[in-house]
Write a protein that holds these residues in place. Structure first.
Motif, PDB file in Angstrom:
ATOM      1  N   TYR A  21       0.808  -1.219   0.000  1.00  0.00           N
ATOM      2  CA  TYR A  21       0.000   0.000   0.000  1.00  0.00           C
ATOM      3  C   TYR A  21       0.843   1.271   0.000  1.00  0.00           C
ATOM      4  N   SER A  22       2.114   1.174   0.422  1.00  0.00           N
ATOM      5  CA  SER A  22       2.946   2.383   0.398  1.00  0.00           C
ATOM      6  C   SER A  22       3.076   2.898  -1.030  1.00  0.00           C
ATOM      7  N   ALA A  23       3.035   1.987  -2.002  1.00  0.00           N
ATOM      8  CA  ALA A  23       3.121   2.426  -3.397  1.00  0.00           C
ATOM      9  C   ALA A  23       1.897   3.261  -3.774  1.00  0.00           C
ATOM     10  N   TYR A  24       0.701   2.791  -3.373  1.00  0.00           N
ATOM     11  CA  TYR A  24      -0.514   3.557  -3.677  1.00  0.00           C
ATOM     12  C   TYR A  24      -0.552   4.855  -2.880  1.00  0.00           C
ATOM     13  N   MET A  25      -0.176   4.758  -1.602  1.00  0.00           N
ATOM     14  CA  MET A  25      -0.163   5.959  -0.761  1.00  0.00           C
ATOM     15  C   MET A  25       0.810   6.976  -1.338  1.00  0.00           C
ATOM     16  N   GLY A  26       1.973   6.495  -1.768  1.00  0.00           N
ATOM     17  CA  GLY A  26       2.981   7.394  -2.324  1.00  0.00           C
ATOM     18  C   GLY A  26       2.456   8.144  -3.533  1.00  0.00           C
ATOM     19  N   GLU A  27       1.732   7.440  -4.414  1.00  0.00           N
ATOM     20  CA  GLU A  27       1.167   8.094  -5.599  1.00  0.00           C
ATOM     21  C   GLU A  27       0.146   9.153  -5.196  1.00  0.00           C
ATOM     22  N   VAL A  28      -0.664   8.818  -4.193  1.00  0.00           N
ATOM     23  CA  VAL A  28      -1.673   9.761  -3.723  1.00  0.00           C
ATOM     24  C   VAL A  28      -0.998  11.008  -3.125  1.00  0.00           C
TER      25      VAL A  28
END
Lengths: 244, 219
Positions: free
Chosen positions: B101-108
């Motif tokens: 989820y850090s990848a999705y959070m990072g994009e956000v």
């Protein structure tokens, strides 16, 4: 106070500043006029290091301006800026916008910063608007908050980058009045503007720029009434009589 | 399935399922903290303007986004021990979900940082603030407002995706439901309860996010 010597700056192959020299002395109000794209704003932004430059030199209070060095922060605290689009912090109230710099850049105590901020907001005619959000204020009010924010650092000079260009015409006066009072109070100011009336009445010195160079400079009466250079004459004619 | 029968089964199964709910909450919260912290790091790296920071963050997030969470769970739980890193199922689940989820959070977060009006950043710089102060006082507070709706959305998806940790035996809600269902064959009752319990977790989250949006939406 501000000394600019043969300043050069390019964006890619486009030379925006082509050997500009200019001096602003303490207490002086210098207005910079000229067509858009002539490099006026870039020149102003070089003074407090928002823009880097390639050739020549900018000195503020005797110190060379270099945006890559940490000392630039001291320079910026002494020479603050008012922007065309106000650039208020939308997530902070009018009062917080003004106290932000003193508290978080200069390390002033909150109590003393707030006291000073209230005085400044009163000075720009915004008593009662301390707790308003920027989005609740008109353009003229926002720009006056921005002026108070710039003054809150107790700067030695303030740079104005087309401070009334984004305003509805009927709101221009309230901002210019604040600026005129500031000038009368002895503040050193460099003002990029299209307001010829303001330049005529308030400026000590007017600089006409075109294509990155100073074409002509001198007393407002001389430059604005009887310019010598054809380019200045042409520019003023188009600004003052756009329909002719 | 009668309603009375459903209630009777509920009395019997609910205590076990609730144990699972607590594990689901724990997995979700722990991996939320991890993914948020890592996500901020990725976002700051990718918006730093320095290629040697941007490139590794981009490579990492794109790799992570390209691999199913299931495979990441198996990888961390079964492959890392071979490399000498021993993790229990809970730890492996939290680390896998947190990293995924850090990848999705990072994009956000990156989108939020990029959406902050550059003029306000210049204004802060022109007052002589340090980079760290510009970030903490001007960029992040504005980015939070922009980011909150998609962040909340990610949180809800993370909570639901925590059920995937059941494949590595984390005893969360769906694991417990599967255990009860397979031993009692009351699939309809058990999975209805599990679905209702997931809704009990996600609907408050949806409402919370809507509230925060309203609160931070004011300018």
């Amino acid at each position: 106070m501000i000394e600019i010597d043969r300043l050069q700056k390019s964006f890619g192959t486009n030379r925006v500043l082509d050997g500009i020299s200019l001096t602003v002395r303490q207490g002086q109000v210098v207005c910079i006029i000229g067509p858009s794209g002539s490099g006026k704003s870039t020149l102003l932004r070089c003074i407090n290091g928002l823009e880097s430059y390639e050739g020549g030199e900018v000195r503020v209070l005797g110190q060379r301006v270099d945006r890559s060095r940490p000392e630039i922060r001291m320079t910026r605290q002494q020479i603050t800026m008012v922007f065309q689009r106000f650039n208020l912090f939308p997530h902070r109230t009018a009062l917080e916008n003004v106290t932000e710099g003193p508290i978080y850049a200069a390390g002033e105590s909150r109590a003393s910063a707030e006291k000073h901020a209230r005085e400044l907001l009163a000075q720009v005619g915004l008593t009662g608007k301390e707790d308003a959000w920027p989005s609740q204020l008109s353009g003229g009010q926002q720009q006056r908050v921005a002026i108070a924010r710039a003054l809150a650092m107790r700067p030695k000079a303030v740079l104005f980058d087309e401070p009334t260009s984004a305003l509805d015409p009927e709101l221009v006066g309230e901002v210019l009045t604040v600026m005129r009072d500031l000038a009368r109070g002895g503040m050193t100011m460099a003002v990029v503007t299209h307001e010829m009336g303001f330049a005529r009445e308030v400026a000590d010195h007017v600089v006409f720029m075109d294509r990155g160079r100073v074409v002509e400079e001198g007393r407002p009466a001389d430059i604005l009434t009887s310019p010598r250079e054809p380019r200045t004459q042409d520019f003023l004619r188009r600004v003052l009589r756009p329909l002719d | 399935m009668t309603f009375e029968g459903f209630l009777r089964d509920g009395q019997q199964f609910l205590p076990i399922l609730l144990q699972g709910v607590w594990v689901t909450i724990a997995v979700t919260l722990c991996s939320l903290v991890l993914s948020t912290a890592l996500g901020i790091v990725w976002a700051l790296m990718r918006t730093s303007g320095r290629r040697w920071l941007e490139w590794p963050a981009m490579a990492f997030t794109n790799t992570i986004r390209g691999i199913p969470i299931l495979v990441q769970l198996f990888y961390i739980y079964f492959v890392l021990p071979d490399l000498g890193v021993d993790l229990n199922a809970f730890q492996a689940g939290v680390i896998s979900l947190g990293i995924a989820y850090s990848a999705y959070m990072g994009e956000v977060f990156r989108a939020g940082i990029l959406a902050v009006d550059a003029g306000t950043v210049e204004a802060a710089e022109s007052l002589g603030m340090t980079r760290a102060r510009v970030l903490s006082r001007v960029v992040l507070p504005q980015a939070v407002r922009i980011v909150l709706p998609p962040y909340g959305n990610n949180l809800i998806m993370l909570m639901k995706d925590s059920s995937q940790a059941s494949v590595i035996t984390v005893a969360e809600l769906s694991t417990q439901a599967r255990l009860i269902a397979s031993s009692t064959f009351k699939n309809q009752e058990v999975w209805t309860m599990a679905a209702l319990l997931y809704l009990c977790l996600s609907i408050p989250l949806i409402l919370l996010v809507a509230r925060l949006e309203k609160r931070f939406g004011r300018r």
